[in-house]
Enzyme design. Structure first.
Site, PDB file in Angstrom:
ATOM      1  N   MET B   1      -1.151  -2.788  -5.340  1.00 44.23           N
ATOM      2  CA  MET B   1      -0.015  -3.570  -4.565  1.00 44.23           C
ATOM      3  C   MET B   1      -0.118  -5.050  -4.712  1.00 44.23           C
ATOM      4  O   MET B   1      -1.496  -5.376  -4.551  1.00 44.23           O
ATOM      5  CB  MET B   1      -0.073  -3.003  -3.264  1.00 44.23           C
ATOM      6  CG  MET B   1       0.410  -1.634  -2.988  1.00 44.23           C
ATOM      7  SD  MET B   1       2.314  -1.397  -3.440  1.00 44.23           S
ATOM      8  CE  MET B   1       3.013  -1.863  -1.920  1.00 44.23           C
ATOM      9  N   CYS B   2       0.936  -5.523  -4.761  1.00 44.96           N
ATOM     10  CA  CYS B   2       0.697  -7.055  -4.763  1.00 44.96           C
ATOM     11  C   CYS B   2       0.640  -7.655  -3.325  1.00 44.96           C
ATOM     12  O   CYS B   2       0.616  -6.764  -2.536  1.00 44.96           O
ATOM     13  CB  CYS B   2       2.138  -7.414  -5.234  1.00 44.96           C
ATOM     14  SG  CYS B   2       2.589  -6.973  -6.808  1.00 44.96           S
ATOM     15  N   GLN B   3       0.458  -8.984  -3.272  1.00 46.96           N
ATOM     16  CA  GLN B   3       0.384  -9.296  -1.835  1.00 46.96           C
ATOM     17  C   GLN B   3       1.293 -10.667  -1.576  1.00 46.96           C
ATOM     18  O   GLN B   3       1.540 -11.362  -2.987  1.00 46.96           O
ATOM     19  CB  GLN B   3      -0.947 -10.033  -1.722  1.00 46.96           C
ATOM     20  CG  GLN B   3      -2.117  -9.176  -1.583  1.00 46.96           C
ATOM     21  CD  GLN B   3      -2.608  -8.699  -0.245  1.00 46.96           C
ATOM     22  OE1 GLN B   3      -2.509  -9.489   0.627  1.00 46.96           O
ATOM     23  NE2 GLN B   3      -3.228  -7.654  -0.127  1.00 46.96           N
ATOM     24  N   ILE B  78       0.589 -12.668  -5.072  1.00 50.08           N
ATOM     25  CA  ILE B  78      -0.486 -12.115  -6.201  1.00 50.08           C
ATOM     26  C   ILE B  78       0.022 -11.016  -6.697  1.00 50.08           C
ATOM     27  O   ILE B  78       0.391 -10.046  -6.003  1.00 50.08           O
ATOM     28  CB  ILE B  78      -1.768 -12.021  -5.473  1.00 50.08           C
ATOM     29  CG1 ILE B  78      -2.284 -13.612  -4.829  1.00 50.08           C
ATOM     30  CG2 ILE B  78      -2.972 -11.575  -6.317  1.00 50.08           C
ATOM     31  CD1 ILE B  78      -3.399 -13.433  -4.290  1.00 50.08           C
ATOM     32  N   ASN B 108       7.028  -7.531  -3.366  1.00 50.24           N
ATOM     33  CA  ASN B 108       5.884  -6.415  -3.297  1.00 50.24           C
ATOM     34  C   ASN B 108       6.065  -5.249  -3.490  1.00 50.24           C
ATOM     35  O   ASN B 108       6.861  -4.877  -2.367  1.00 50.24           O
ATOM     36  CB  ASN B 108       4.787  -7.120  -2.163  1.00 50.24           C
ATOM     37  CG  ASN B 108       3.980  -5.849  -1.616  1.00 50.24           C
ATOM     38  OD1 ASN B 108       3.870  -4.930  -2.366  1.00 50.24           O
ATOM     39  ND2 ASN B 108       3.116  -6.201  -0.683  1.00 50.24           N
TER      40      ASN B 108
END
Lengths: 260, 260
Positions: B1-3, B78, B108
């Protein structure tokens, strides 16, 4: 007056050598100290660095000087404010999306009494004549075509739009969608195409040389376009006032007849 | 997963402390190594830094870590690629212009079978579900209003649009036009509002502390929103799944009822 720098290549190339001389004109060797910016295409993506500080002492310019970003299309700009305050939103290049592509634009000059009607698709964020002209160009292209035309059609339309805006003042500009780079000369724009056999080039603004034969392959071709020549030992060509050129893969693909 | 990381303030504030912990999650303390980006509003202008390299070893992240850019609205991201290749044009945040304002967006999560009709005004450049969602949101807003609505109307419409897109998957996102920052929680989003009396905060990801009382004035107010809390000695609040919050001047101005 502002300064423009553009690069169009047939293979991703870094612009460190040209930028080394160019950025010094932003407050160090010349009087263009009201911000600067540079946009690099990488594939369909764009890296845009802009700063309202002079490029000669900008931390962002420091990064760009040290970071060999490889790109086939680059446009850089050093600003001497004529219209619009010294603010980040007035720094060139400007970026917008058209037909699912990013388009980048920078302008050197001053347009007077240029107040096109508000666009349906594009509106300026800042207060410069330059961003107004960019938004007007995109608006006209978008109204004419729902999908990208071929580059010959586009070049004809850009020739028409440049001629329409030119009477308002000084309109040197560069425009790129990542595939080609269009340069329009109103007063000063110089160009050089570097290809094999590559030689050593020496900067005007600093005692720095590079032997391009050591950093290229024989198939590389790079067109560099700048307000004033950046090197003092190469043969730069001056574009004629009113001349529009579309560069692709490091070569001039279309050239308009200069305005008479 | 993205942040995701966002900041909304009543006075221009640098994000160095939060970014110090956050950027380490891009390949160093966590597995989010497929690019990153950060967008700062300065007035009406935007500085956008994106990179398809991990943030923990990106030269651009190095610049951002050392450069105290002061902003009232920041969004950082990110990336852990789920849809779309690891390419520059797929890095968040994305930027577009709407109503003469820049809008920035980062997401995200993962949207499945989300293929809205091609917009008249906005089209994705890259291949992510995230940019498709951003373009769809802007298109709907632009079709509904020719000029900016007030923030209450806008919040209602964003609540409706978030609810429309939410069933397609995981849709944590942040959106800002430089005046306000909207955060939508699908799964994980935490927030903290820092205001006087300011205290010392300590990062989760690194042994770094800051005494905010030494770098603030008593009137400062800063909302920080992040996928996971960035500090281990402050009380972060979790947003509820389906909750949408509009932050302005460092405080939550509107909050939707979480989806049931």
């Amino acid at each position: 007056m502002c300064q423009l720098l553009g690069m169009n290549c047939n293979t991703p190339t870094d612009i460190l050598f040209s930028f080394e001389g160019f950025h010094r004109r932003g407050g160090l060797t010349d009087h263009h100290a009201d911000g600067w910016g540079i946009a690099f295409f990488e594939g369909r993506g764009v890296r845009l660095f802009i700063d309202d500080k002079p490029s000669s002492d900008s931390p962002v310019a420091g990064l760009v000087r040290r970071y060999p970003i490889k790109s086939k299309n680059v446009i850089a700009h050093i600003r001497k404010a004529t219209q619009g305050e010294i603010r980040l939103e007035n720094c060139h290049p400007f970026v917008r999306e058209l037909w699912g592509q990013y388009w980048i634009f920078a302008h050197n000059g001053d347009l007077k009494d240029f107040q096109p009607a508000q666009g349906q698709h594009y509106q300026p964020v800042g207060s410069t004549d330059s961003e107004r002209a960019f938004c007007h160009i995109l608006e006209q292209l978008r109204l004419r075509w729902n999908t990208p035309p071929d580059s010959a059609q586009l070049f004809d339309e850009m020739t028409r739009l440049a001629a329409q805006i030119r009477p308002h003042g000084t309109f040197n500009f560069m425009l790129s969608n990542g595939e080609w780079l269009i340069a329009h000369c109103a007063t000063h724009l110089h160009t050089i195409v570097r290809q094999a056999p590559f030689n050593t080039a020496h900067l005007v603004d600093d005692d720095v040389s590079i032997d391009f034969s050591t950093v290229t392959t024989p198939r590389d071709r790079v067109a560099v376009i700048a307000t004033q020549p950046l090197t003092d030992n190469e043969n730069w060509s001056a574009l004629a006032p009113g001349e529009l050129v579309l560069f692709r893969d490091g070569a001039a693909l279309y050239t308009s007849h200069p305005a008479s």
